[in-house]
Design an enzyme around this catalytic site. Sequence first.
Site: not given
Ligand code: R5P
Length: 262
Positions: A173
């Site tokens: 990710k």
């Molecule tokens: C970090 O805080 C987390 O892994 C979140 O799941 C990630 O940043 C994805 O969330 P967002 O789309 O709000 O950035």
Amino acid sequence: MDWGQSNRLSNIIKPETGKTVMLAVDHGYFLGPTSGLEEPKKTLEPILKYADTLMLTRGVLRNCVDTSIDVPIVLRVSGGTSVLQDDLSKEGITVATKDAVKLNASGIALSIFVGSDNERETLLNMAKIIDDAEEYGLVSLAVTAVGKDMVRDSRYLGLASRIAAELGSHIVKTYYCDDFEKVVRACPVPIVIAGGKKIPEKDALVLARNAIDRGAVGVDMGRNIFQSDSPVGMIQAVREVVHNNATPDVAYDLYNTIKNEK
Ligand code: R5P
């Protein structure tokens, strides 16, 4: 990859389209009751059924999600810092993989902080949970966390994503960036993008479209869904982009239609 891992991976990345809309609601692990997630149960109730996978912490899973759900779980297993610290990279492993199995997780996710003072420890933690994932038949997901001083460009994100894949992560990710296709090309495992800070809905749909067009297998999106003025509209619009190849304009119309149905 053994049968169990393959099966779990195909629950996360849908074989019909080869894509996934992961709903990320793990932010509280260092942000506490962040905007839109003050009451996770209330946030999740209307949108969960539109998620291909739910990414969250053990505590929110246990306390705010009904055991009858049929959405695969990717459990965040790293943490140990809060937003009050300057250096967020000092994360350790927060969940025993055995407990992730007991919670019926399909995958386990950990942040790596490439380029930080804690680079080595977070990379070795990643290697450890990848070993665990192999042992227990789970999918491992590496989150390429970006420190305040790092630039989110294809060189840095390409480096971090490639290292995650080299360690053996099944999914990476990361963030969308210019020349994103270079990040994808150099990463031999599927990439999903985080949504990042809340931006206007149309812009978030453009972001998702660009990421898919440049090779991402999906999104692991949080704030741009649950902080939207219509989370139900937004998650369905994102699905249209990711799974049905919709343009941002078409998806944005859908978002507005659903929003105005209320
Ligand atoms: C970090 O805080 C987390 O892994 C979140 O799941 C990630 O940043 C994805 O969330 P967002 O789309 O709000 O950035």
